[in-house]
Motif scaffolding. Structure first.
Motif, short mmCIF file in Angstrom:
data_model
loop_
_atom_site.label_atom_id
_atom_site.label_comp_id
_atom_site.label_asym_id
_atom_site.label_seq_id
_atom_site.Cartn_x
_atom_site.Cartn_y
_atom_site.Cartn_z
N CYS A 123 0.85 -1.20 0.00
CA CYS A 123 0.00 0.00 0.00
C CYS A 123 0.88 1.24 0.00
CB CYS A 123 -0.92 0.03 1.23
SG CYS A 123 -2.16 -1.27 1.27
N SER B 245 -0.99 6.82 0.89
CA SER B 245 -2.40 7.19 1.01
C SER B 245 -3.31 5.98 1.24
CB SER B 245 -2.85 7.94 -0.26
OG SER B 245 -2.72 7.11 -1.40
N GLY B 246 -2.70 4.80 1.33
CA GLY B 246 -3.48 3.60 1.58
C GLY B 246 -3.97 2.89 0.35
N THR C 51 -4.71 -7.08 4.55
CA THR C 51 -5.18 -6.29 3.41
C THR C 51 -6.55 -6.79 2.98
OG1 THR C 51 -4.10 -7.78 1.84
CG2 THR C 51 -2.83 -5.88 2.60
#
Length: 287
Positions: free
Chosen positions: A6, A9-10, A37
């Motif tokens: 990731c 910002s994710g 995840t």
């Protein structure tokens, strides 16, 4: 480890062109937390080789999603926690990793006492990770004599060519049924061979020849000075294994091994197979 899959910002990161992945942790400390995840995220869809030289870094099956049709080689550390996670996510469900040929497992913490994996878990999970395994390595002392019998009748190991158990001394009473069960085995590695030197060689030959008709190489990893027991077992094994021609062991054993072979082949029943047994070749651990 979350940054691997990731961005800041994710948003998920994927590596569609990556075929080989190695993860290493230089610190010996256990991971304080393990990220998970989304089940829809598939970061490594085309992995052919995965080496996890550390405690499993994720709390779920992130590393295994989407690559069951491509993964050919897997090296990973196992403990009961990791196994439970993999089972919960059905990572190695029956027949799922049909291309996985090379399996290498070890303990998570090599510096401390190895956590014991119960026999039933070893049999129901470890030995069923792939239906087509050809090379299997248990690097640490995760395996013991009680688990050797589990290899004998495992249908998932019918194609096994190479078995490496470098931390385990194999007893002849375990070795014979092991070789009967693994009919395609070509190479076997263990720390040493142990057994009763009063075993009747004539009876051994009559009962078991030919045994392991494809076994060509036996490797011993021990550096122990007490090797006559191992040499005696090697000769018994060579007597009943018709194509066993190479023994890999410590260089310091070379002269004593060659001398032992030369002396043994002059005695019955070894003398009946003298030419074949004299071809038994020592090779050192570097070859």
């Amino acid at each position: 480890m979350a940054h691997l899959v990731c961005d800041d910002s994710g948003c998920p990161i994927a590596y569609p062109g990556l075929s080989h992945l190695t993860l290493i942790q230089w610190s010996v400390e256990r991971l304080p937390s393990k990220p998970s995840t989304s089940s829809n995220q598939i970061p490594f869809p085309r992995l052919r080789s995965l080496k996890i030289d550390m405690e499993h870094p994720f709390g779920d099956n992130t590393l295994f999603r989407g690559n069951c049709g491509t993964l050919e080689s897997l090296q990973m550390a196992l403990d009961c926690i990791t196994i439970n996670m993999l089972k919960r996510n059905e990572v190695f469900a029956a027949g799922k990793y049909a291309k996985l040929r090379n399996i290498y497992i070890r303990s998570i913490d090599q510096e401390s006492e190895v956590e014991s994996i119960p026999d039933y878990i070893y049999q129901s999970f470890v030995l069923k990770m792939s239906p087509k395994a050809q090379i299997f390595t248990d690097q640490e002392v995760m395996i013991d004599q009680s688990k050797v019998a589990l290899f004998c009748n495992s249908p998932n190991l019918a194609d096994l060519r190479v078995l490496n158990l470098p931390s385990l001394a194999l007893h002849m009473t375990s070795l014979v049924p092991l070789l009967k069960g693994l009919r395609r085995l070509e190479r076997l590695e263990c720390s040493s061979l142990v057994g009763d030197l009063d075993i009747d060689a004539d009876c051994m030959h009559a009962a078991h020849f030919p045994l392991a008709s494809r076994l060509r190489l036996l490797s011993l990893t021990s550096y122990d000075d007490e090797h006559n027991d191992a040499f005696g077992c090697i000769m018994l094994l060579a007597l009943v294994c018709p194509v066993l021609t190479h023994c890999r062991m410590s260089y310091g054993w070379r002269e004593s091994f060659n001398s032992f072979v030369q002396g043994t082949v002059e005695t019955a029943p070894y003398s009946l197979c003298r030419d074949r047994l004299m071809a038994l070749k020592y090779i050192n651990e570097q070859q």
